[in-house]
Write an enzyme that holds these catalytic residues in place. Sequence first.
Site, PDB file in Angstrom:
ATOM      1  N   GLU A  40       0.808  -1.216   0.000  1.00 33.39           N
ATOM      2  CA  GLU A  40       0.000   0.000   0.000  1.00 33.39           C
ATOM      3  C   GLU A  40       0.849   1.278   0.000  1.00 33.39           C
ATOM      4  OE1 GLU A  40      -2.857  -0.569   3.161  1.00 33.39           O
ATOM      5  OE2 GLU A  40      -3.914  -2.113   2.019  1.00 33.39           O
ATOM      6  N   GLU A  99      -4.116  -9.171  -1.708  1.00 32.98           N
ATOM      7  CA  GLU A  99      -4.747  -9.053  -0.387  1.00 32.98           C
ATOM      8  C   GLU A  99      -6.215  -8.746  -0.517  1.00 32.98           C
ATOM      9  OE1 GLU A  99      -2.710  -6.624   2.604  1.00 32.98           O
ATOM     10  OE2 GLU A  99      -4.681  -6.146   3.449  1.00 32.98           O
TER      11      GLU A  99
END
Length: 487
Positions: free
Chosen positions: A208, A310
């Site tokens: 991220e 994810e």
Amino acid sequence: MIASSCEEAKDNSKAKLKVEVVETSRSGNQLTEIKIFSQSEAQTKVTLNPQKTFQTFTGFGGAFTESSAYLLNQLSPENRKKIIDAYFAETGARYSLMRTHMNSCDFSLSQYSYAPVEGDTNLEHFSVEEDKSDLIPMIKDAMKASNEGFKLFASPWTAPPWMKTNNEWVGGKLKPEYYDTWALFFSKYVDAYKAEGIDLWGFTVENEPHGNGNNWESMHYTPKEMTEFVRDYLGPKLEQDGKGDLVILGYDQNRAGIKEWVDVMYKNEANAKYFDGIAVHWYESTYKIFAEDLQYAHNKAPDKYLIETEACIDAQVPVWQEDDWYWRKEATDWGWDWASEDQKYLHPKYRPVYRYARDIIGCMNNMVDGWVDWNMVLDRQGGPNWFKNWCVAPVIVDPDQDEVYFTPLYYTMAHFSKYVRPGAKRIDFESTDKELQVTAATNPDGHHVVIVFNPSEEEKIFNLQLGEATKTISISPQAIQTIKIIN
């Protein structure tokens, strides 16, 4: 974990497909073998065209986190083995593509780094000691349980705070003067895990890189910054250290931002050289597939990986031993609480099983070649983790009572991971029922596999056709089926 049913019903078709069918349904099937189908006439048809193929699948799986590994160590040896086997053994879900975290993440018990000594630019004090009590034993037990093995990639949430512009675990950027040290960190991690008997398949560069709202461990990159780090530091360092065959996946955040990243990563040969592919998450929306964005990324670099790394039912305390909740329209995702009214449609109340089934099918049908879940095991609170960021996992445990609950999400994942094997190729199909969600693949052994998700509240009956051969199949209301063609 596969229950058996009754004798096979008669099929009067002249050319019959021979199939094996397993189903998971709201009515209670859990990878249950189905041998008797409705005798009513099929109203729709699914036609396979295996001559037309698409991407090759890398695998399906989940993540080894410190939280999951810690919980396994709180259980009896019998229940620990039961969970490991359920995920990795031939009788279980046969996970084939796995993720883990470098340094701590939100699903760690505390914040830690393998290089805690400030100014240690040569990483002389580098150590994975923190992983040796829980995380490494879980990975090694999984390796023992898996007949075919699995690919393991690692993702850092952040560099040590002393390497960053803000000297904090959360946010900030990697200081340019530490780019070479951070590249060395990756190389040392490979060596440290190899010394423990664990071989890495690859990395994502950063979990991220846009950050996560200043919550848990993070470190920010722009597409240009990450590309420069990989092109000028990480790629050359791994190559120099004899690790050039390790896979490097860029980005590793939500699908909505993927176009901007691939435009930079794959802009020219120099930029693209060390990138083996791109990683994405589903949190921009656990309902919308972002098909156009995925197709765009694939078309930019058709020979490179496109992997969902994810996903989970997040911002949610797990519901304990109530299967039906996972089929009900009650769960939200993290965006429900903060999304503006014009963005609420991306974060609707939506059934957890549906989220998984339709997203995996949607990803498969839009050139994604791997799909990786988040935590494999959490407790009844949805942790433990230091940030108290509660989430749902396919397996929930109560360590105090030594109890294990396999949620419907576990069986949903297994419909893909157990039956679509690494090296399988997606194949073309046509379905005349627009409510059914379908995908199909040919495994390396030559067997065709069809996965059908029926989100409707009525039984569906369809003819499955391959060439001149057909089979009439019925799927329960609110169910997912995996159909293996065995002739």
